[in-house]
Design an enzyme around this catalytic site. Structure first.
Site, short mmCIF file in Angstrom:
data_model
loop_
_atom_site.label_atom_id
_atom_site.label_comp_id
_atom_site.label_asym_id
_atom_site.label_seq_id
_atom_site.Cartn_x
_atom_site.Cartn_y
_atom_site.Cartn_z
N LYS A 33 -23.57 27.75 24.08
CA LYS A 33 -24.07 27.01 25.26
C LYS A 33 -23.70 25.55 25.01
O LYS A 33 -24.39 24.85 24.28
CB LYS A 33 -25.59 27.18 25.37
CG LYS A 33 -26.16 27.00 26.78
CD LYS A 33 -26.07 25.61 27.36
CE LYS A 33 -27.14 24.65 26.91
NZ LYS A 33 -26.91 23.28 27.45
N GLU A 36 -28.87 20.17 13.17
CA GLU A 36 -28.21 18.90 12.85
C GLU A 36 -28.69 17.91 13.90
O GLU A 36 -28.36 18.05 15.07
CB GLU A 36 -26.70 19.13 12.90
CG GLU A 36 -25.89 17.94 12.50
CD GLU A 36 -26.28 17.43 11.14
OE1 GLU A 36 -26.42 18.22 10.20
OE2 GLU A 36 -26.50 16.21 11.03
N CYS A 68 -23.63 10.81 15.78
CA CYS A 68 -24.80 10.97 14.90
C CYS A 68 -24.63 10.09 13.69
O CYS A 68 -25.60 9.68 13.06
CB CYS A 68 -24.93 12.39 14.37
SG CYS A 68 -24.81 13.61 15.61
N GLU A 114 -33.26 6.14 16.83
CA GLU A 114 -31.86 6.38 17.22
C GLU A 114 -31.65 5.94 18.66
O GLU A 114 -32.38 6.34 19.55
CB GLU A 114 -31.52 7.87 17.08
CG GLU A 114 -30.04 8.14 17.30
CD GLU A 114 -29.63 9.57 17.00
OE1 GLU A 114 -30.29 10.49 17.51
OE2 GLU A 114 -28.66 9.76 16.25
C1 UN1 Z 1 -21.43 13.70 15.18
O1 UN1 Z 1 -21.52 12.55 15.57
O2 UN1 Z 1 -22.27 14.55 15.53
O3 UN1 Z 1 -18.10 11.89 10.68
C2 UN1 Z 1 -20.32 14.20 14.37
C3 UN1 Z 1 -17.86 11.67 11.86
C4 UN1 Z 1 -17.21 12.76 12.69
C5 UN1 Z 1 -18.23 13.74 13.13
C6 UN1 Z 1 -19.42 13.15 13.84
N1 UN1 Z 1 -16.21 13.39 11.90
O4 UN1 Z 1 -18.13 10.60 12.38
#
Ligand code: UN1
Length: 507
Positions: free
Chosen positions: A180, A255, A289, A390
């Site tokens: 999804k 995550e 992230c 965040e």
């Molecule tokens: C994400 O932001 O969920 O390390 C992943 C990084 C990328 C992956 C980010 N290769 O910034």
């Protein structure tokens, strides 16, 4: 530009076929750089579609798991080859769908390619252990077994890479799946499915339902035939996913959020640290992230650092990611834009000094999109909300620090623990930081972004729940270990029962 022709209509993918939502409901997917541009019309899936998709995956599982892993891997390898051929086209489409600049969407497709090749390699590895038994004429070993139907719930910021991170290990291990994707980026996920379909994946092995979290995501995660859930998104939703999975004891990989820091010590190469801060903070419009949303700078170099960072932030060219001159694209949608604007107000209210940006851009070339200026707050205190929560946008909060110890205290004083970085030329300090930073990923003399697919990816504290994706570690959540003992002594041997010696030798 208003779309003159009617927009293209896309579908769910269930049991090897592209199908409409059972309810007939659809929604529009619009370009965040120009909301007049409808990228496509997508099905709004609900429980009935989820049930059909999970049923297809459940049905396909017994035969897919019997396909030898190297053969499963060949299909993945062919998918990677197709992605390489289509990289440019897929990247441009992704920019239109979610806004980040083409260099970065190419990077996103490349990350999907890397993961697909890597996991194709796992078809011929997938190593277990053989180890001596404590008894004579007895053999001991382990193998990985697939778990069953996997539910993959993926975010919009890496619309092809993150689906690939989850799909490829699940598939090479012999699981079947339903994905999804985020409602903001269903096109990129559809393309990945299309590629897997083209290279000969049997019907039902991969299924996709497009739609919203409450209508499609939640019934999928709850479904009793789903055995593994892998989710990337906010900590709030992740916590809920965890609770749902706990009820049925499903495997659950989460995550979630981050509040990543770059520490700049007084002996740092300042040019390098500023390049790192600009890329880590404003790359992908701060929507990673792993984004560097906090920077702790030693007071001896603080003034110079702030001055140069502000100058660089103001110079960044904002615009449509399809324009080669653009360095920072739009943010994903209205809601995200409002969140960013809200945090700017919070920062001002907390007494942080706004030194660059801080405003939405909504006139001229920006009138139809979700653009926000790269924003720098100076003189921040680690306890401020803009240094704790965040934001997921182009906002960087800079904190002056007195010494290494206070930098580590600031770094670790948040609920998240994904990525952290230190700029220093002192090798002892670098090694201390590698030990003392409470994050799943640590960089030295490089920004907080840029993880590679053959190393484990994930965070501690409220970022994760103890699992990792990518690399060999990424296989764990999608498999169960089976331990095998073969006794060829032809007599009862009792483990852990004292035989009064070493047993009789020469059986
Ligand atoms: C994400 O932001 O969920 O390390 C992943 C990084 C990328 C992956 C980010 N290769 O910034």
């Amino acid at each position: 530009m208003a779309t003159a022709v009617s927009p293209k209509v896309y579908r769910n993918f269930i049991d090897g076929k592209w199908v409409e939502a059972r309810s007939g409901k659809t929604f529009e997917n619009r370009n965040p750089a120009n909301t007049d541009d409808v990228v496509g019309v997508f099905p709004a899936a609900s429980r009935e579609d989820v049930d059909a998709a999970v049923e297809a995956a459940r049905h396909a599982f017994p035969s897919w798991r019997q396909v030898p892993a190297p053969k499963r891997a060949e299909i993945l390898f062919r998918a990677a080859e197709r992605l390489v051929q289509r990289k440019e086209e897929l990247a441009r489409e992704m920019t239109r769908e979610m806004g980040k600049v083409v260099a970065e969407t190419k990077g996103d497709v490349q990350e999907a390619i890397d993961m697909t090749y890597y996991m194709a390699g796992e078809g011929r590895r997938q190593f277990g252990q053989t180890t001596p038994s404590e008894l004579q004429s007895k053999f001991a070993m382990t193998v990985r077994e697939p778990v069953g139907v996997c539910a993959l719930v993926t975010p919009w910021n890496f619309p092809m890479a993150i689906p690939a991170w989850k799909m490829m290990p699940a598939l090479v291990l012999g699981n079947t799946l339903v994905i999804k994707p985020a409602e903001d980026t269903p096109l990129s996920a559809s393309r990945l499915i299309e590629v897997l379909n083209e290279v000969g994946l049997p019907p039902g092995v991969v299924n996709m339902v497009v739609g919203y979290g409450e209508d499609a995501g939640e019934p999928l995660v709850r479904h009793k035939d789903v055995k593994v859930v892998s989710f990337t998104g906010s900590t709030t939703v992740g916590r809920k996913v965890n609770e749902i999975c706990a009820g049925d004891l499903k495997h659950c990989h989460l995550e979630m959020g981050g509040k990543n820091i770059i520490i700049v010590m007084d002996d740092a190469n300042l040019d390098l640290a500023i390049d790192g801060a600009v890329w880590g903070g404003f790359g992908t419009s701060g929507q990673r992230c792993t984004a560097a949303s906090r920077i702790a700078v030693h007071k001896k170099v603080y003034k110079e650092f702030i001055g140069r960072l502000v100058e660089r932030a103001r110079e960044l060219r904002i615009g449509d990611g399809l324009d080669p001159a653009t360095e920072v694209g739009p943010v994903i949608n209205r809601k995200q834009l409002d969140t960013i604007a809200k945090y700017v107000e919070i920062g001002k209210g907390e007494g942080a000094r706004l030194t660059a940006g801080g405003k939405r851009l909504d006139s001229g070339p920006y009138a139809k999109g979700w653009f926000f200026e790269p924003t720098v707050f100076a003189d921040c205190d680690p306890k401020m909300r803009i240094c704790q929560e965040e934001i997921f946008g182009p906002v960087v909060s800079v904190m002056p620090i007195d010494n290494y110890e206070s930098a580590i205290e600031a770094a670790n004083g948040v609920v998240y623990g994904l990525s952290a970085s230190i700029y220093t030329r002192d090798v002892n300090r670098a090694f201390r930081a590698m030990r003392e930073l409470d994050t799943g990923i640590v960089y030295v003399n490089a920004p907080t972004i840029g993880a590679e697919t053959h190393l484990p990816f994930g965070g501690i504290k409220q970022t994760g729940n103890g699992h990792r994706e990518a690399a060999v570690a990424g296989l764990d959540v999608f498999s169960e270990w089976k331990t095998l003992y073969i006794d060829y002594s032809d007599r009862l041997q009792r483990a852990q029962i004292d035989t009064g010696g070493f047993g009789s030798v020469g059986e």
